[in-house]
Design a protein around this motif. Sequence first.
Motif, PDB file in Angstrom:
ATOM      1  N   UNK A   1      51.501 -11.366  13.272  1.00  0.00           N
ATOM      2  CA  UNK A   1      51.201 -10.021  13.778  1.00  0.00           C
ATOM      3  C   UNK A   1      52.502  -9.276  14.064  1.00  0.00           C
ATOM      4  N   UNK A   2      52.495  -8.009  13.724  1.00  0.00           N
ATOM      5  CA  UNK A   2      53.634  -7.133  13.996  1.00  0.00           C
ATOM      6  C   UNK A   2      53.133  -5.966  14.832  1.00  0.00           C
ATOM      7  N   UNK A   3      53.856  -5.663  15.877  1.00  0.00           N
ATOM      8  CA  UNK A   3      53.489  -4.567  16.770  1.00  0.00           C
ATOM      9  C   UNK A   3      54.549  -3.481  16.652  1.00  0.00           C
ATOM     10  N   UNK A   4      54.103  -2.250  16.361  1.00  0.00           N
ATOM     11  CA  UNK A   4      55.018  -1.120  16.191  1.00  0.00           C
ATOM     12  C   UNK A   4      54.735  -0.073  17.256  1.00  0.00           C
ATOM     13  N   UNK A   5      55.779   0.392  17.910  1.00  0.00           N
ATOM     14  CA  UNK A   5      55.631   1.403  18.948  1.00  0.00           C
ATOM     15  C   UNK A   5      56.576   2.550  18.671  1.00  0.00           C
ATOM     16  N   UNK A   6      56.003   3.746  18.476  1.00  0.00           N
ATOM     17  CA  UNK A   6      56.802   4.941  18.235  1.00  0.00           C
ATOM     18  C   UNK A   6      57.080   5.685  19.536  1.00  0.00           C
ATOM     19  N   UNK A  36      57.789   6.046   7.456  1.00  0.00           N
ATOM     20  CA  UNK A  36      57.179   7.020   8.364  1.00  0.00           C
ATOM     21  C   UNK A  36      56.180   7.851   7.560  1.00  0.00           C
ATOM     22  N   UNK A  37      55.009   8.000   8.142  1.00  0.00           N
ATOM     23  CA  UNK A  37      53.979   8.855   7.579  1.00  0.00           C
ATOM     24  C   UNK A  37      53.631   9.918   8.615  1.00  0.00           C
ATOM     25  N   UNK A  38      52.974  10.951   8.163  1.00  0.00           N
ATOM     26  CA  UNK A  38      52.480  11.955   9.097  1.00  0.00           C
ATOM     27  C   UNK A  38      51.114  12.437   8.647  1.00  0.00           C
ATOM     28  N   UNK A  39      50.356  12.895   9.631  1.00  0.00           N
ATOM     29  CA  UNK A  39      49.035  13.435   9.332  1.00  0.00           C
ATOM     30  C   UNK A  39      48.783  14.659  10.199  1.00  0.00           C
ATOM     31  N   UNK A  40      48.676  15.799   9.537  1.00  0.00           N
ATOM     32  CA  UNK A  40      48.352  17.045  10.231  1.00  0.00           C
ATOM     33  C   UNK A  40      46.839  17.162  10.346  1.00  0.00           C
ATOM     34  N   UNK A  91      54.505  20.069  11.835  1.00  0.00           N
ATOM     35  CA  UNK A  91      53.620  19.686  12.932  1.00  0.00           C
ATOM     36  C   UNK A  91      52.591  18.675  12.459  1.00  0.00           C
ATOM     37  N   UNK A  92      52.553  17.527  13.125  1.00  0.00           N
ATOM     38  CA  UNK A  92      51.644  16.447  12.724  1.00  0.00           C
ATOM     39  C   UNK A  92      51.784  15.283  13.696  1.00  0.00           C
ATOM     40  N   UNK A  93      50.882  14.327  13.554  1.00  0.00           N
ATOM     41  CA  UNK A  93      51.061  13.042  14.211  1.00  0.00           C
ATOM     42  C   UNK A  93      51.902  12.189  13.263  1.00  0.00           C
ATOM     43  N   UNK A  94      52.950  11.597  13.776  1.00  0.00           N
ATOM     44  CA  UNK A  94      53.853  10.787  12.963  1.00  0.00           C
ATOM     45  C   UNK A  94      53.636   9.306  13.268  1.00  0.00           C
ATOM     46  N   UNK A  95      53.531   8.519  12.201  1.00  0.00           N
ATOM     47  CA  UNK A  95      53.264   7.099  12.319  1.00  0.00           C
ATOM     48  C   UNK A  95      54.363   6.282  11.656  1.00  0.00           C
ATOM     49  N   UNK A  96      54.748   5.228  12.322  1.00  0.00           N
ATOM     50  CA  UNK A  96      55.653   4.236  11.754  1.00  0.00           C
ATOM     51  C   UNK A  96      54.797   3.134  11.116  1.00  0.00           C
ATOM     52  N   UNK A  97      55.271   2.586  10.009  1.00  0.00           N
ATOM     53  CA  UNK A  97      54.490   1.558   9.335  1.00  0.00           C
ATOM     54  C   UNK A  97      55.402   0.553   8.636  1.00  0.00           C
ATOM     55  N   UNK A  98      54.903  -0.669   8.508  1.00  0.00           N
ATOM     56  CA  UNK A  98      55.641  -1.710   7.794  1.00  0.00           C
ATOM     57  C   UNK A  98      55.007  -1.949   6.438  1.00  0.00           C
TER      58      UNK A  98
END
Length: 126
Positions: A1-6, A36-40, A91-98
């Motif tokens: 398991x990997x835990x990512x916190x932005x 990094x991804x983003x979703x408006x 402007x968006x929610x930004x997500x970190x991902x592996x």
Amino acid sequence: QVHLVESGGGSVQAGGSLRLSCVASGSTSGRNCMGWFRQAAGKEREGVAAITPDTSSPYYASSVEGRFTISQDKAKNTVTLQMDSLKPEDTAMYYCARSLFFRLAPRLSASDFDYWGQGTQVTVSS
């Protein structure tokens, strides 16, 4: 398991800068690409930037190239997205991902990434 916190999101005026950070913990090997991804609101998730384990070949979406910079500090298990010259359309929610892989495809696809952070909101006002 990997835990990512932005962290690092917030509100800024157009032309301003923000610096997003993503700290990874758990079963991190340092051999996977990070992105990094983003979703408006009302839009599909978009790949913004990604970096290979050796940091030699970063990827940027055309919409952010020249304004955003992705970097990685393996000693701190941290990936950073420096965002300059921000625009309202950022402007968006930004997500970190592996990523599942150690190489990047020509175009980022969310299906290539298996672990995701909870997201951090970026709001750019005009």
